[in-house]
Design an enzyme around this catalytic site. Structure first.
Site, PDB file in Angstrom:
ATOM      1  N   ARG A 111       0.823  -1.209   0.000  1.00 22.43           N
ATOM      2  CA  ARG A 111       0.000   0.000   0.000  1.00 22.43           C
ATOM      3  C   ARG A 111       0.853   1.253   0.000  1.00 22.43           C
ATOM      4  O   ARG A 111       0.438   2.320  -0.452  1.00 22.43           O
ATOM      5  CB  ARG A 111      -0.915  -0.009   1.225  1.00 22.43           C
ATOM      6  CG  ARG A 111      -1.996  -1.088   1.184  1.00 22.43           C
ATOM      7  CD  ARG A 111      -2.966  -0.847   0.050  1.00 22.43           C
ATOM      8  NE  ARG A 111      -4.119  -1.735   0.104  1.00 22.43           N
ATOM      9  CZ  ARG A 111      -5.084  -1.746  -0.783  1.00 22.43           C
ATOM     10  NH1 ARG A 111      -5.047  -0.928  -1.814  1.00 22.43           N
ATOM     11  NH2 ARG A 111      -6.104  -2.581  -0.668  1.00 22.43           N
TER      12      ARG A 111
ATOM     13  N   TYR B  44      -1.381  -2.514  -5.650  1.00 20.48           N
ATOM     14  CA  TYR B  44      -1.532  -3.896  -6.111  1.00 20.48           C
ATOM     15  C   TYR B  44      -1.909  -3.966  -7.595  1.00 20.48           C
ATOM     16  O   TYR B  44      -1.515  -4.887  -8.309  1.00 20.48           O
ATOM     17  CB  TYR B  44      -2.590  -4.618  -5.281  1.00 20.48           C
ATOM     18  CG  TYR B  44      -2.286  -4.701  -3.804  1.00 20.48           C
ATOM     19  CD1 TYR B  44      -0.978  -4.656  -3.322  1.00 20.48           C
ATOM     20  CD2 TYR B  44      -3.316  -4.822  -2.873  1.00 20.48           C
ATOM     21  CE1 TYR B  44      -0.707  -4.737  -1.969  1.00 20.48           C
ATOM     22  CE2 TYR B  44      -3.056  -4.910  -1.514  1.00 20.48           C
ATOM     23  CZ  TYR B  44      -1.752  -4.855  -1.062  1.00 20.48           C
ATOM     24  OH  TYR B  44      -1.488  -4.944   0.276  1.00 20.48           O
TER      25      TYR B  44
ATOM     26  N   HIS C 240      -8.392 -11.137   0.794  1.00 19.81           N
ATOM     27  CA  HIS C 240      -7.995 -12.269  -0.044  1.00 19.81           C
ATOM     28  C   HIS C 240      -8.913 -12.444  -1.252  1.00 19.81           C
ATOM     29  O   HIS C 240      -8.446 -12.622  -2.378  1.00 19.81           O
ATOM     30  CB  HIS C 240      -8.008 -13.564   0.778  1.00 19.81           C
ATOM     31  CG  HIS C 240      -6.886 -13.669   1.761  1.00 19.81           C
ATOM     32  ND1 HIS C 240      -6.717 -14.768   2.578  1.00 19.81           N
ATOM     33  CD2 HIS C 240      -5.869 -12.818   2.066  1.00 19.81           C
ATOM     34  CE1 HIS C 240      -5.653 -14.589   3.342  1.00 19.81           C
ATOM     35  NE2 HIS C 240      -5.131 -13.416   3.058  1.00 19.81           N
TER      36      HIS C 240
ATOM     37  N   LYS D 177      -3.716 -18.747   3.749  1.00 21.49           N
ATOM     38  CA  LYS D 177      -4.888 -19.304   4.419  1.00 21.49           C
ATOM     39  C   LYS D 177      -5.471 -18.257   5.378  1.00 21.49           C
ATOM     40  O   LYS D 177      -4.741 -17.371   5.824  1.00 21.49           O
ATOM     41  CB  LYS D 177      -4.519 -20.586   5.152  1.00 21.49           C
ATOM     42  CG  LYS D 177      -3.376 -20.438   6.179  1.00 21.49           C
ATOM     43  CD  LYS D 177      -3.863 -19.806   7.470  1.00 21.49           C
ATOM     44  CE  LYS D 177      -2.821 -19.062   8.195  1.00 21.49           C
ATOM     45  NZ  LYS D 177      -3.373 -18.186   9.235  1.00 21.49           N
TER      46      LYS D 177
ATOM     47  N   ASP E  66      -7.566 -17.743  12.143  1.00 26.96           N
ATOM     48  CA  ASP E  66      -6.119 -17.575  12.066  1.00 26.96           C
ATOM     49  C   ASP E  66      -5.371 -18.898  12.204  1.00 26.96           C
ATOM     50  O   ASP E  66      -4.469 -19.189  11.419  1.00 26.96           O
ATOM     51  CB  ASP E  66      -5.639 -16.596  13.138  1.00 26.96           C
ATOM     52  CG  ASP E  66      -4.242 -16.076  12.840  1.00 26.96           C
ATOM     53  OD1 ASP E  66      -4.057 -15.492  11.755  1.00 26.96           O
ATOM     54  OD2 ASP E  66      -3.341 -16.251  13.680  1.00 26.96           O
TER      55      ASP E  66
END
Length: 333
Positions: free
Chosen positions: A36, A57, A78, A96, A174
């Site tokens: 960013r 991005y 994601h 993940k 997480d």
């Protein structure tokens, strides 16, 4: 095997671990990094001698010299960037959990299918020889009929993103995702089924004032009559482990492949204890670092569009189970 030019979407801690892994890989090179902040991207690029650094991005996805993108953003980002990467014709390795919810995961997979690109959820522990050996021992009947599995991944670390529901916080997303994946893998190895999901999911959690699960336990009933007890959290330090109980013995993994010290090359162990017998320590040697192995695994299977151990069906089954577990403890954030 295809040689891949990697672009990194985000420049945080996990992106740095993956970048170091790509440096040691046989079939990957670091082509670009985006963050960013342009200054942060430049600092990261200098650290790893990456030729291009982008302050957005979108610029990385527009780079024709990039073949594959590693997405290491916070969880809620994601889905958007995996879809946009697929639409840009880039192969995708996404940290993940693939997304925050199963319906989002379906959209990401649909984008990969429509744009004919590779997509894999970055459960690197599934590629570790320790995990593969554990599945082999179960499938060959080393402990007889599998009856129960007990798995824990938990730590005490106060980070803003972990406590923020808007950032997909909570222990289940997480680290509980690893526990869920492992429990399902045990059932798959025991039953011979390619992909399984629990028939019953229950659980309890300590929720923060913001409604995020600080630590949680889950109880699953899996195919084959297997009961799984899972424990995870980011505000409770526990001993990470895997125990699989069978009719003629048990398997114990004191240091599962997902913990930090297991990521470099080295030796790990599985302890096999027959009922009424003496423990046998089985040593497993990993000759590659885990992120290096992951980068080369993508290269090996990019033409297949899916990795055999982490298929799209596998990812969807895990995401649906996580949705059910979070719902069971009262958190849908």
């Amino acid at each position: 095997m295809t040689n891949l030019r990697w672009g990194l979407l985000a420049a945080g801690t996990i992106a740095a671990e993956f970048a170091a892994g790509v440096e040691q890989s046989r079939h990957g090179v670091l082509g670009a990094v985006a963050a960013r902040s342009a200054s942060r991207a430049r600092e990261f690029a200098t650290r790893f001698e990456i030729p291009k650094a982008y302050g957005g991005y979108e610029d990385l996805l527009a780079d024709p010299d990039i073949d594959a993108v590693y997405i290491a953003t916070p969880h809620p980002m994601h889905a958007e960037w995996a879809i946009r990467a697929a639409e840009a014709g880039k192969h995708v390795l996404c940290e993940k959990p693939l997304t925050v919810t199963a319906p989002e995961a379906e959209k990401v997979i649909d984008a990969a299918r429509r744009n004919d690109v590779f997509l894999m959820e970055a459960f690197m522990y599934r590629l570790h020889p320790q995990t593969r050996r554990l599945a082999e021992l179960i499938s060959c009947g080393a402990i007889g009929e599998v009856r129960a599995v007990d798995v824990t991944f938990s730590y005490d670390y106060d980070a803003e993103r972990l406590g923020d529901p808007a950032l997909g916080g909570g222990g289940i997303l997480d680290v509980g995702c690893y526990c869920t994946s492992l429990a399902r893998l045990v059932a798959q190895a025991a039953t011979g089924e390619a992909v399984v999901e629990p028939t019953t999911v229950t659980g309890m959690a300590r929720l923060s004032e913001r409604g995020v699960d600080e630590y949680a336990m889950g109880l699953f009933r899996l195919p084959g009559g297997i009961i799984a007890q899972l424990s995870c959290g980011y505000r409770l330090a526990q001993d990470d482990h895997i125990r699989v109980y069978g009719s003629t013995g048990q398997l114990y993994v004191p240091k599962p492949a997902w913990i930090h010290e297991m990521r470099p090359p080295g030796t790990s162990v599985i302890v096999l204890t027959p009922t009424g017998g003496e423990p046998e320590v089985i040593e497993i040697e990993a000759t590659q670092g885990l992120f290096t192995r992951e980068a080369d695994h993508v290269a090996a299977h990019v033409a297949d569009r899916q990795a055999p151990e982490l298929t799209w069906a596998e990812t969807l089954a895990n995401m649906r189970t996580l949705d059910r577990w979070r719902s069971a403890v009262g958190y849908g954030g």
